[in-house]
Design an enzyme around this catalytic site. Structure first.
Site, mmCIF file in Angstrom:
data_model
loop_
_atom_site.group_PDB
_atom_site.id
_atom_site.type_symbol
_atom_site.label_atom_id
_atom_site.label_comp_id
_atom_site.label_asym_id
_atom_site.label_seq_id
_atom_site.Cartn_x
_atom_site.Cartn_y
_atom_site.Cartn_z
ATOM 1 N N TYR A 125 1.680 9.435 21.741
ATOM 2 C CA TYR A 125 1.262 10.316 21.078
ATOM 3 C C TYR A 125 0.183 11.025 22.155
ATOM 4 C CZ TYR A 125 2.151 9.852 16.158
ATOM 5 O OH TYR A 125 2.667 9.437 15.041
ATOM 6 N N TYR A 164 5.116 2.140 17.806
ATOM 7 C CA TYR A 164 3.253 2.031 18.387
ATOM 8 C C TYR A 164 2.494 0.758 18.126
ATOM 9 C CZ TYR A 164 1.925 6.207 15.239
ATOM 10 O OH TYR A 164 1.093 5.982 13.868
ATOM 11 N N ARG A 174 3.451 -0.113 13.625
ATOM 12 C CA ARG A 174 4.195 1.181 13.358
ATOM 13 C C ARG A 174 5.400 1.426 12.985
ATOM 14 N NH1 ARG A 174 2.744 5.364 10.200
ATOM 15 N NH2 ARG A 174 3.786 3.607 8.792
ATOM 16 N N HIS A 177 8.648 6.708 13.305
ATOM 17 C CA HIS A 177 8.745 7.489 12.349
ATOM 18 C C HIS A 177 7.866 9.113 12.527
ATOM 19 C CE1 HIS A 177 4.193 6.189 12.866
ATOM 20 N NE2 HIS A 177 3.637 7.164 12.349
ATOM 21 N N HIS A 179 6.117 12.285 11.313
ATOM 22 C CA HIS A 179 5.567 12.924 10.085
ATOM 23 C C HIS A 179 5.570 14.382 9.713
ATOM 24 C CE1 HIS A 179 1.362 10.237 10.739
ATOM 25 N NE2 HIS A 179 1.892 10.176 12.080
#
Length: 256
Positions: A125, A164, A174, A177, A179
């Site tokens: 991110y 990640y 994870r 995906h 959000h």
């Protein structure tokens, strides 16, 4: 000395939760599309929900006075395209994600603000607290927004995010995906959820996704690859509808 929390132990807890849910439903308990707020395998969930009873509203209509107001002048034509927010092209597999926002009766929800945020193709991110040793992409910030049209449709152009690591337990990863956030007609109707990609091998190991113990509800979080949505020599296409309430409602992060 504290024993490290392993994936094997987390997987055992996930299996225990699934078995307990299956037995409860078999005994006549109603199905639950939304997870418990304190889902044990997701260790930090105990810190992520209220510990005291909710405050009752004596005048429920007063909440509507603080409802969000978003119009076409607030969202630009490029806000939905996460690949065109910088001077250069981002790295990764370009994708198009589209679907419809529906109410419990399958009717389109028009003029809905839909926001997304995600990791880049390397699984990182653009956030100061993300210290995952994967490269940042100077041409990808990972945020976008759009308004649903008269058919309740939304669309985003982006790159497929990478998996990640996170620190729920040893070797925790994870699945890829995106959000999603929807505001509704009032702040009390805000929905925050996650869209996943079909066939991801990390599904079984992820306590956040597995906290949705109902199989059909969990499957509704996985997008469908749609070849007709793919653009020749440009991008792959995925379709994912979002249902705001009712028996087929999309899972809401933090439960209801």
């Amino acid at each position: 000395m504290t024993t490290p929390l392993t994936q094997a132990r987390i997987s055992e807890e996930i299996a225990e939760q699934r078995e307990a849910y299956a037995k409860a439903v078999a005994a006549g308990a109603p199905g639950r599309s939304h997870p418990d707020r304190d889902y044990a395998p997701y260790r930090s969930s105990v810190l992520r929900h209220p510990g005291k009873p909710l405050v009752a509203l004596h005048d429920p209509e007063a909440v509507e006075l603080s409802g969000p107001v978003f119009g076409v002048t607030d969202v630009t034509a490029l806000d939905h395209d996460l690949t065109r927010r910088h001077r250069g092209e981002p790295l990764g597999e370009r994708i198009r994600v589209t679907g419809r926002v529906l109410d419990r009766d399958g009717r389109p929800v028009r003029g809905q603000l839909v926001e997304v945020w995600q990791a880049n193709a390397s699984g990182r991110y653009a956030h100061q607290r993300d210290d995952h040793p994967a490269p940042l992409d100077p041409n990808f910030t990972g945020v976008g927004r759009c308004l649903t049209d008269d058919q309740g449709a939304y669309e985003f152009v982006t790159v497929k995010p990478g998996a990640y690591p996170w620190r729920n337990h040893v070797n925790a990863w994870r699945p890829a995906h995106i959000h999603f956030s929807l505001f509704g007609n009032a702040f009390t109707q805000r929905l925050i959820t996650q869209m996943y990609f079909p066939g991801d091998p990390l599904f079984a190991y992820d306590p956040i996704l597995q906290s949705v113990t109902d199989d059909s509800a969990r499957r509704r979080l996985v997008a469908t690859y749609d070849h007709d949505l793919s653009t020749p020599e440009w991008s792959l296409g995925y379709r994912w509808d979002i249902v705001l309430d009712g028996p087929a409602a999309t899972w809401i992060e933090e439960g209801r």
